[in-house]
Design a protein around this motif. Structure first.
Motif, PDB file in Angstrom:
ATOM      1  N   ALA A  27       5.412  -5.088   4.190  1.00  0.00           N
ATOM      2  CA  ALA A  27       5.200  -5.296   2.761  1.00  0.00           C
ATOM      3  C   ALA A  27       4.637  -4.042   2.099  1.00  0.00           C
ATOM      4  CB  ALA A  27       4.257  -6.478   2.546  1.00  0.00           C
ATOM      5  N   LEU A  28       3.698  -3.383   2.759  1.00  0.00           N
ATOM      6  CA  LEU A  28       3.122  -2.153   2.214  1.00  0.00           C
ATOM      7  C   LEU A  28       4.201  -1.106   1.997  1.00  0.00           C
ATOM      8  CD1 LEU A  28       0.831  -0.247   1.419  1.00  0.00           C
ATOM      9  CD2 LEU A  28       0.451   0.201   3.856  1.00  0.00           C
ATOM     10  N   CYS A  29       5.110  -0.984   2.937  1.00  0.00           N
ATOM     11  CA  CYS A  29       6.191  -0.004   2.837  1.00  0.00           C
ATOM     12  C   CYS A  29       6.992  -0.207   1.561  1.00  0.00           C
ATOM     13  CB  CYS A  29       7.089  -0.114   4.066  1.00  0.00           C
ATOM     14  SG  CYS A  29       8.501   1.011   4.041  1.00  0.00           S
ATOM     15  N   LEU A  65       1.230 -12.508  -0.654  1.00  0.00           N
ATOM     16  CA  LEU A  65       1.431 -11.390   0.270  1.00  0.00           C
ATOM     17  C   LEU A  65       0.935 -10.091  -0.352  1.00  0.00           C
ATOM     18  CD1 LEU A  65       2.544 -10.121   2.837  1.00  0.00           C
ATOM     19  CD2 LEU A  65       4.823 -10.122   1.785  1.00  0.00           C
ATOM     20  N   TYR A  66       1.237  -9.889  -1.614  1.00  0.00           N
ATOM     21  CA  TYR A  66       0.826  -8.673  -2.323  1.00  0.00           C
ATOM     22  C   TYR A  66      -0.696  -8.557  -2.359  1.00  0.00           C
ATOM     23  CZ  TYR A  66       0.711  -5.218  -6.150  1.00  0.00           C
ATOM     24  OH  TYR A  66       0.501  -4.102  -6.923  1.00  0.00           O
ATOM     25  N   VAL A  67      -1.358  -9.657  -2.679  1.00  0.00           N
ATOM     26  CA  VAL A  67      -2.820  -9.656  -2.726  1.00  0.00           C
ATOM     27  C   VAL A  67      -3.409  -9.396  -1.335  1.00  0.00           C
ATOM     28  CG1 VAL A  67      -4.866 -11.076  -3.134  1.00  0.00           C
ATOM     29  CG2 VAL A  67      -2.986 -11.096  -4.778  1.00  0.00           C
ATOM     30  N   ALA A  68      -2.793  -9.963  -0.297  1.00  0.00           N
ATOM     31  CA  ALA A  68      -3.269  -9.739   1.068  1.00  0.00           C
ATOM     32  C   ALA A  68      -3.170  -8.264   1.440  1.00  0.00           C
ATOM     33  CB  ALA A  68      -2.466 -10.591   2.051  1.00  0.00           C
ATOM     34  N   VAL A  69      -2.068  -7.625   1.043  1.00  0.00           N
ATOM     35  CA  VAL A  69      -1.904  -6.195   1.304  1.00  0.00           C
ATOM     36  C   VAL A  69      -2.977  -5.399   0.563  1.00  0.00           C
ATOM     37  CG1 VAL A  69      -0.399  -4.197   0.953  1.00  0.00           C
ATOM     38  CG2 VAL A  69       0.565  -6.342   1.782  1.00  0.00           C
ATOM     39  N   LEU A  70      -3.207  -5.725  -0.698  1.00  0.00           N
ATOM     40  CA  LEU A  70      -4.199  -5.005  -1.493  1.00  0.00           C
ATOM     41  C   LEU A  70      -5.608  -5.180  -0.933  1.00  0.00           C
ATOM     42  CD1 LEU A  70      -2.903  -5.694  -5.112  1.00  0.00           C
ATOM     43  CD2 LEU A  70      -2.937  -3.488  -3.940  1.00  0.00           C
ATOM     44  N   LYS A  71      -5.928  -6.378  -0.460  1.00  0.00           N
ATOM     45  CA  LYS A  71      -7.256  -6.610   0.112  1.00  0.00           C
ATOM     46  C   LYS A  71      -7.446  -5.797   1.390  1.00  0.00           C
ATOM     47  CE  LYS A  71      -8.273 -11.177  -1.813  1.00  0.00           C
ATOM     48  NZ  LYS A  71      -8.540 -12.606  -1.527  1.00  0.00           N
TER      49      LYS A  71
END
Length: 212
Positions: A27-29, A65-71
């Motif tokens: 997801a980060l990629c 998922l986006y919030v999990a990546v940011l955290k």
């Protein structure tokens, strides 16, 4: 029998953690390149090597998922600041903080760029974190810097401005890595360039806050 159950449970836990991390890495990629709106769950699942259904079992929506990546990014990004302690020698502590922040820019450039993108968009999905845990941490660490100034261990400096300057300078090497490489012909992956960068940034900032 009990030992077998514990071992099996440990293996399942490790497998679950590995799968979650694979999803976050994939997801980060995509998020760091295309943002949340330009990224599809299907592409993330494919890169992570799992089905879309399996991905949604762990993260029920693209926003989650986006919030999990940011955290996770925040955890990485703030780890060096958490090392600030009142018992440290101020200039040494700040110099070490600069080095650790440049290591983060070197080792996690995609994470830094995604965080920058989120800030440019007004942090719509991260504002609660910024005004909650992040602000509490900054309040704690700026109080340490203020105390150093009051004790005469640092020159007169605004603690927030100092932290913002360190963030801006060190994260530049990740957020604008293409520009840095175009101008200098090097990146932080080059060991000699990394060492020179650490030395120069430390010297410029530390000399500005040293007691005169």
């Amino acid at each position: 029998m009990v030992q077998r159950a514990v071992t099996a449970g440990t293996k399942r836990g490790a497998a679950t953690a590995a799968k979650r991390q694979a999803i976050l890495d994939a997801a980060l990629c995509f998020f760091s390149q295309f943002g949340i709106h330009g990224t599809s769950i299907e592409r993330v699942a494919e890169r992570a090597g799992i089905s879309k259904t399996n991905l949604l079992y762990y993260y029920p929506s693209k926003e989650a998922l986006y919030v999990a990546v940011l955290k996770q990014i925040l955890d990485i990004w703030l780890a060096p600041l958490k090392a600030f302690r009142t018992d440290l020698q101020p200039l040494a502590a700040i110099g070490e903080y600069i080095r650790l922040k440049l290591e983060v820019s070197r080792d996690y450039p995609q994470a830094s760029r995604l965080f920058c993108l989120e800030m440019l968009q007004g942090a719509p999905l991260l504002m609660a974190e910024l005004t909650g845990d992040l602000k509490a941490l900054i309040d704690e660490k700026t109080a340490i810097i203020d105390d150093w100034v009051k004790r005469g261990q640092l020159g007169a400096v605004d603690a927030h401005s100092l932290i913002f300057m360190i963030w801006a300078t060190t994260q530049h090497y990740a957020d604008f890595a293409t520009q840095v490489e175009a101008v200098t012909g090097a990146t932080l992956q080059d060991e000699a360039f990394f060492s020179r960068t650490v030395e120069n940034v430390q010297r410029m900032i530390i000399e500005g806050i040293r007691v005169r």
